[in-house]
Motif scaffolding. Structure first.
Motif, PDB file in Angstrom:
ATOM      1  N   GLU A 108       6.861 -39.683  11.763  1.00 23.01           N
ATOM      2  CA  GLU A 108       5.595 -39.017  11.464  1.00 23.01           C
ATOM      3  C   GLU A 108       4.732 -38.905  12.713  1.00 23.01           C
ATOM      4  O   GLU A 108       4.898 -39.660  13.669  1.00 23.01           O
ATOM      5  CB  GLU A 108       4.851 -39.706  10.318  1.00 23.01           C
ATOM      6  N   ARG A 109       3.824 -37.959  12.689  1.00 25.98           N
ATOM      7  CA  ARG A 109       2.947 -37.722  13.829  1.00 25.98           C
ATOM      8  C   ARG A 109       1.951 -38.858  13.988  1.00 25.98           C
ATOM      9  O   ARG A 109       1.368 -39.329  13.006  1.00 25.98           O
ATOM     10  CB  ARG A 109       2.185 -36.410  13.640  1.00 25.98           C
TER      11      ARG A 109
ATOM     12  N   PHE B 236       4.511 -31.825   0.540  1.00 24.93           N
ATOM     13  CA  PHE B 236       3.190 -31.265   0.282  1.00 24.93           C
ATOM     14  C   PHE B 236       2.740 -30.525   1.538  1.00 24.93           C
ATOM     15  O   PHE B 236       2.585 -31.120   2.595  1.00 24.93           O
ATOM     16  CB  PHE B 236       2.213 -32.397  -0.076  1.00 24.93           C
ATOM     17  N   ILE B 237       2.559 -29.200   1.406  1.00 29.61           N
ATOM     18  CA  ILE B 237       2.072 -28.390   2.524  1.00 29.61           C
ATOM     19  C   ILE B 237       0.629 -27.990   2.240  1.00 29.61           C
ATOM     20  O   ILE B 237       0.339 -27.335   1.235  1.00 29.61           O
ATOM     21  CB  ILE B 237       2.929 -27.126   2.730  1.00 29.61           C
TER      22      ILE B 237
ATOM     23  N   PHE C  20       2.833 -39.845   4.182  1.00 30.21           N
ATOM     24  CA  PHE C  20       3.316 -39.713   5.553  1.00 30.21           C
ATOM     25  C   PHE C  20       2.841 -38.383   6.101  1.00 30.21           C
ATOM     26  O   PHE C  20       3.054 -37.339   5.472  1.00 30.21           O
ATOM     27  CB  PHE C  20       4.850 -39.715   5.594  1.00 30.21           C
ATOM     28  N   TRP C  21       2.221 -38.384   7.263  1.00 32.84           N
ATOM     29  CA  TRP C  21       1.843 -37.130   7.911  1.00 32.84           C
ATOM     30  C   TRP C  21       3.021 -36.727   8.811  1.00 32.84           C
ATOM     31  O   TRP C  21       3.083 -37.067   9.976  1.00 32.84           O
ATOM     32  CB  TRP C  21       0.569 -37.280   8.718  1.00 32.84           C
ATOM     33  N   THR C  22       3.950 -35.991   8.228  1.00 37.39           N
ATOM     34  CA  THR C  22       5.202 -35.720   8.921  1.00 37.39           C
ATOM     35  C   THR C  22       5.029 -34.751  10.084  1.00 37.39           C
ATOM     36  O   THR C  22       5.542 -34.975  11.180  1.00 37.39           O
ATOM     37  CB  THR C  22       6.231 -35.143   7.933  1.00 37.39           C
ATOM     38  N   GLU C  23       4.300 -33.688   9.855  1.00 34.33           N
ATOM     39  CA  GLU C  23       4.254 -32.644  10.874  1.00 34.33           C
ATOM     40  C   GLU C  23       3.034 -31.750  10.682  1.00 34.33           C
ATOM     41  O   GLU C  23       2.450 -31.694   9.601  1.00 34.33           O
ATOM     42  CB  GLU C  23       5.553 -31.804  10.823  1.00 34.33           C
TER      43      GLU C  23
ATOM     44  N   GLN D 135       2.014 -30.951   6.929  1.00 34.84           N
ATOM     45  CA  GLN D 135       3.117 -31.389   6.064  1.00 34.84           C
ATOM     46  C   GLN D 135       2.994 -32.874   5.773  1.00 34.84           C
ATOM     47  O   GLN D 135       2.996 -33.698   6.683  1.00 34.84           O
ATOM     48  CB  GLN D 135       4.472 -31.105   6.726  1.00 34.84           C
ATOM     49  N   PHE D 136       2.883 -33.191   4.479  1.00 30.84           N
ATOM     50  CA  PHE D 136       2.832 -34.586   4.049  1.00 30.84           C
ATOM     51  C   PHE D 136       4.041 -34.890   3.170  1.00 30.84           C
ATOM     52  O   PHE D 136       4.520 -34.029   2.440  1.00 30.84           O
ATOM     53  CB  PHE D 136       1.558 -34.855   3.250  1.00 30.84           C
TER      54      PHE D 136
END
Lengths: 283, 283
Positions: free
Chosen positions: A82-83, B70-71, B100-103, B130-131
């Motif tokens: 994750e970021r 989740f976007i 999670f803050w993926t991107e 993106q979560f």
DNA sequence: GTTCCGCATGAATCGATAG
DNA sequence: ACTATCGATTCATGCGGAA
């Protein structure tokens, strides 16, 4: 006109104390990102990044003119899928220091690093955070105007009618005329998205960003004879561009090898006679 | 195959409680931005935005499958000449909820609205955050591959004749297979920067985003028969696209006018018989 | 001198292996 | 368990040598 280039070897948060307050027109820099460039800079742990950077931004705030601008090139890395959040935390902390977070430009890297992973695509953009000391600052927008494509032209024609009606009722007379002025010109103002490729040449110095990046912001926020500062000089891209564009510049670098390399390639003082038009080389 | 579209009128953070947990594959939404769309949504003060949104994200976390995504399409507005920080504060708060803050994808709006201000340029990008609930989630990367750059372009010109042969040999010998392997290399994975124009459709409702935006993420994160949720349905773009792409969808909208408008245009149940290949219309 | 092709090279990220 | 290092993956770019 005399243009000075001043290079300093040392930790910028200490070296900056030697400079008078309100003396710099533009700060353009790309600090070492967290956990990156460990070999040269030692690497800063993401959890300690804000804490590490704040003493420097405090000095930058001091030396920047009230009309000046600070452009910070940065991007958070991925940790455990994750970021990281240290960039966001840095912005919040800098606001407490008194900075205005005016804008966030996007640098779209057309040739980003390749790779394939199951859970993400290639990272093709970086942040260019604009900070100011005041709501009013110098900005020379006409210096970075770009040629308009046919596509945009036709688009503006279609929009012009609606624009005139709506905005004239709001503001009065001004806005609608601006639109019609644009149609006659072949130049348009850019947006806050910049499209530039990284330079991956075989030269010794591997610059973190292409010359076009500092060039654009130097055009936009300074005039000839103004002063540009890069507290994390690195391979000196900002300094070389500023010098070529007839801006005074200050570069600070903590790694002796980088410092000496830049020093050997730059003239500390240059004289420009009877030249009003600058030739910046490639645009 | 039977595809369901479920529309609900009401406050999403309440309506969502009626849904079972771990039941949604993709949430794609563009919530009302702070202080925007006051006429329809009442407007949320920037200082209250995070507080206002968190009860909703808590429900979204509940209904999303562990493999789901989740976007969130969002952008901070300018207040008193500087960018608000509510988006960054929202990310930090959602992480505490367990997300999670993926991107962070960038939507580059190629034809953003014209305008001119003394201290900033036109805003040509928005965030697509993106979560995820987990480090592992479903991602069908090959569904969104794009044609490759110039290296292959020049090669394709030479290959055009061979291309024809490929069609002929499709039925017959194995000669075509080699070529098709070559052609597979003409496609590359995209990056996290999306280039899409805003739509200027003549319909009454002005959609916040073009259909291509939800379409891209629905392709990437779901398969036919999966479930897509838009808790701030608005004019229904996400729902229409999901339905066309044979995904089940749930749309929630608090404004009766929007709700009724979408309801009048959508079929709640559609049957697809003996079709294995989807035709999504425009790609 | 052009144009074309081959090749090294990145502010990367993941997963496995090793201490 | 937690950190450090290494190999595999992959593509736009610009240079140099070749045709």
């Amino acid at each position: 006109m005399e243009i000075n280039t001043e290079l300093l070897l040392g930790d910028c948060k200490e070296e900056l104390k030697k400079f008078p307050e309100n003396s710099v027109d533009l700060i353009f820099t790309s600090p070492p990102y967290a956990d990156q460039r460990k070999k040269t800079y030692g690497g800063i742990h993401p959890d300690k990044y804000v804490e590490w950077f704040l003493p420097t931004t405090e000095q930058l705030f001091r030396v920047l003119k009230p009309t000046g601008t600070f452009i910070l090139n940065i991007k958070e890395k991925v940790i455990n899928g994750e970021r990281s959040t240290y960039v966001m935390e840095l912005i919040l902390a800098m606001k407490k220091q008194g900075w205005f977070w005016t804008e966030e430009f996007i640098w779209h890297k057309k040739n980003c690093y390749p790779g394939k992973w199951p859970n993400r695509f290639r990272d093709a953009w970086e942040r260019l955070l604009q900070f100011n000391k005041d709501k009013k600052f110098n900005m020379y927008q006409e210096e970075v105007m770009v040629p308009m494509g046919n596509w945009t032209k036709t688009r503006l024609i279609k929009l012009s009618e609606t624009d005139k009606e709506r905005d004239e009722s709001k503001v009065g007379s001004g806005f609608g005329k601006n639109i019609s002025n644009w149609l006659n010109r072949d130049m348009a103002y850019p947006t806050n998205v910049l499209h530039l490729s990284t330079e991956c040449n075989n030269k010794n110095h591997s610059a973190a960003f292409p010359e076009g990046l500092p060039e654009w912001f130097i055009k936009l926020f300074t005039r000839e004879g103004d002063t540009v500062l890069d507290p994390f000089m690195g391979s000196g891209t900002t300094i070389f561009v500023a010098s070529r564009m007839k801006r005074n510049s200050i570069g600070i670098e903590i790694v002796p090898e980088y410092y000496e390399m830049v020093q050997s390639q730059i003239e500390p003082v240059e004289l420009y006679l009877f030249e009003s038009k600058a030739k910046y080389g490639k645009t």
